[in-house]
Write a protein that holds these residues in place. Structure first.
Motif, PDB file in Angstrom:
ATOM      1  N   GLY A  11       0.824  -1.209   0.000  1.00 43.62           N
ATOM      2  CA  GLY A  11       0.000   0.000   0.000  1.00 43.62           C
ATOM      3  C   GLY A  11       0.859   1.260   0.000  1.00 43.62           C
ATOM      4  N   ARG A  12       1.895   1.254   0.818  1.00 45.87           N
ATOM      5  CA  ARG A  12       2.773   2.431   0.891  1.00 45.87           C
ATOM      6  C   ARG A  12       3.591   2.580  -0.398  1.00 45.87           C
ATOM      7  NH1 ARG A  12       7.252   3.225   5.563  1.00 45.87           N
ATOM      8  NH2 ARG A  12       8.118   5.135   4.692  1.00 45.87           N
ATOM      9  N   TRP A  23      -2.637  -1.749  -6.210  1.00 49.78           N
ATOM     10  CA  TRP A  23      -1.505  -1.341  -7.060  1.00 49.78           C
ATOM     11  C   TRP A  23      -1.978  -1.149  -8.508  1.00 49.78           C
ATOM     12  CZ3 TRP A  23       3.689  -0.153  -7.047  1.00 49.78           C
ATOM     13  CH2 TRP A  23       4.407  -0.372  -8.220  1.00 49.78           C
ATOM     14  N   ILE A  24      -2.704  -2.143  -9.014  1.00 55.07           N
ATOM     15  CA  ILE A  24      -3.176  -2.076 -10.401  1.00 55.07           C
ATOM     16  C   ILE A  24      -4.179  -0.935 -10.562  1.00 55.07           C
ATOM     17  CG2 ILE A  24      -4.521  -3.321 -12.167  1.00 55.07           C
ATOM     18  CD1 ILE A  24      -1.632  -4.364 -11.873  1.00 55.07           C
ATOM     19  N   ASP A  25      -5.108  -0.804  -9.616  1.00 51.13           N
ATOM     20  CA  ASP A  25      -6.126   0.253  -9.706  1.00 51.13           C
ATOM     21  C   ASP A  25      -5.488   1.640  -9.706  1.00 51.13           C
ATOM     22  OD1 ASP A  25      -7.995  -1.728  -9.723  1.00 51.13           O
ATOM     23  OD2 ASP A  25      -8.671  -1.423  -7.656  1.00 51.13           O
ATOM     24  N   GLN A  52       2.978   6.541  -7.290  1.00 54.06           N
ATOM     25  CA  GLN A  52       2.181   7.582  -7.932  1.00 54.06           C
ATOM     26  C   GLN A  52       2.879   8.944  -7.961  1.00 54.06           C
ATOM     27  OE1 GLN A  52      -2.264   7.004  -6.983  1.00 54.06           O
ATOM     28  NE2 GLN A  52      -1.211   5.753  -5.462  1.00 54.06           N
ATOM     29  N   ARG A  53       4.075   9.010  -7.390  1.00 56.27           N
ATOM     30  CA  ARG A  53       4.833  10.267  -7.455  1.00 56.27           C
ATOM     31  C   ARG A  53       5.374  10.496  -8.864  1.00 56.27           C
ATOM     32  NH1 ARG A  53       9.053  10.455  -2.534  1.00 56.27           N
ATOM     33  NH2 ARG A  53       7.671   9.829  -0.871  1.00 56.27           N
ATOM     34  N   GLY A  78      -0.437   0.981 -11.475  1.00 52.64           N
ATOM     35  CA  GLY A  78       0.836   0.263 -11.464  1.00 52.64           C
ATOM     36  C   GLY A  78       0.961  -0.703 -12.640  1.00 52.64           C
ATOM     37  N   ARG A  79       2.187  -0.995 -13.001  1.00 53.56           N
ATOM     38  CA  ARG A  79       2.440  -1.935 -14.114  1.00 53.56           C
ATOM     39  C   ARG A  79       2.026  -3.343 -13.708  1.00 53.56           C
ATOM     40  NH1 ARG A  79       8.462  -0.907 -16.186  1.00 53.56           N
ATOM     41  NH2 ARG A  79       7.727  -2.204 -17.897  1.00 53.56           N
TER      42      ARG A  79
END
Ligand code: SF4
Length: 329
Positions: free
Chosen positions: A185-186, A235-237, A192-193, A240-241
């Protein structure tokens, strides 16, 4: 003289803010130290490196830190399409590890301590400047669970991607976890930066069902496979790759007739690639390495479920530098 750790633990902008030097001079010292490996104004990094070279040109090296404890890191050569050799560097994030995976040599050490950001970057610095490796890719897959030490690992990634320091694109950096849901989660927020969207996440899953995974990975008792999947969905939502699903294949343990379909059912709907890692026996291992036949049969079974799958090349086994074998020193 400037202590080397001041530069090994900071991005350029952070260093400029904290340095007493004028901004341009601080930048010059920083760039030259990272690019050339040293600078007259910086104390030489006192860490000592000892390297082992294997037949297949994989190098495992030990780095001795100030308190005498050592990390193990691995430099793996990759031949590009042009024939040029570049290197993937496998970094350690802790000395030892608390996760207790039963197939892993590092687990036998327990967690000795966390590494600092400077100690993580020092592994890159020594690989690049003392062992002359042209490092193009970084994976956090050495000793330790990176998500258990994100306070040091995330700043290290910022330095690795800083074009004034290691200048490695985020797309070429991967972090592997046992399925530390809170850490994922972190890491998702970090991804997202600006500049980090292409960073990679790998999850060491090793089974599609909870009972088998529990025998291999004690963390499953605290973090269910459902929770791991939920973190991966997050992560995907968040953009993320596709995730790399690592599967250490151990004969007689997680290669049964239903293993591939259980895995496919658990992951259904999430973009991922399965990376099958033939088990590298730890010292006094109760299990042998799988045969090529075992590995091919499992890969075929996974492919039949429709999941993308590939096999990780086994390198460095002879010096205990292969996956899951670090921590023998
Ligand atoms: S496989 Fe990774 S997380 Fe598990 S014990 Fe080994 S180093 Fe720790």
């Amino acid at each position: 003289m400037i202590p080397a750790d001041h530069l090994l633990s900071r991005t350029l902008s952070d260093w400029q803010t904290r340095s007493d030097l004028p901004s341009a001079e601080a930048a010059d010292v920083y760039r030259r130290f990272h690019r050339n490996g040293s600078h007259p104004a910086v104390c030489p990094d006192g860490r000592v490196v000892a390297a082992v070279q294997t037949e297949d040109a994989t190098r495992k090296f030990l780095l001795t830190h100030e308190d005498g404890l050592q990390t193990e890191s691995v430099i793996m050569p990759i031949e590009g399409r042009s024939g040029r050799i570049r290197h993937t560097l496998c970094l350690s994030s802790q000395i030892g590890c608390a996760m207790g995976c039963t197939f892993c040599q590092t687990a036998t050490m327990g967690r000795v301590r966390q590494l600092t950001t400077a100690e993580i970057i020092a592994q890159w610095h020594h690989a690049r400047h003392h062992l002359d490796a042209q490092v193009s890719n970084i994976v956090f897959m050495g000793m330790g669970e990176p998500m258990d030490n994100l306070d040091a690992v995330l700043p290290a990634i910022e330095i690795l991607t800083d074009h004034n320091a290691a200048a490695i694109p985020a797309s070429r950096i991967g972090v592997s976890t046992v399925g530390h849901a809170e850490g994922i989660g972190r890491f998702t927020q970090f991804m997202q930066r600006d500049g980090m969207h292409q960073i990679r996440l790998a999850v060491s899953i090793n089974a599609g069902d909870e009972p088998t995974r529990r025998t291999l990975m004690p963390i499953t008792r605290a973090v269910s496979m459902r929770a791991v999947r939920g973190a991966m969905q997050g992560w995907i939502d968040a953009g993320g790759r596709p995730i790399l699903l690592e599967y250490v294949l151990i004969p007689g343990v997680n290669d049964g007739p239903d293993a591939a379909s259980l895995l496919a059912a658990w992951i259904a709907g999430l973009p991922c690639r399965v990376n099958v890692i033939p088990y590298n026996p730890k010292v006094d291992s109760p299990w042998p390495a799988p045969t090529d036949h075992n590995v091919d049969a499992f890969i075929d079974a996974v492919a039949r479920t429709g999941l993308p799958v590939n096999r990780r090349r086994t390198i460095g086994r002879s010096v205990m530098a292969a996956c899951g074998q670090l921590g023998t020193a």
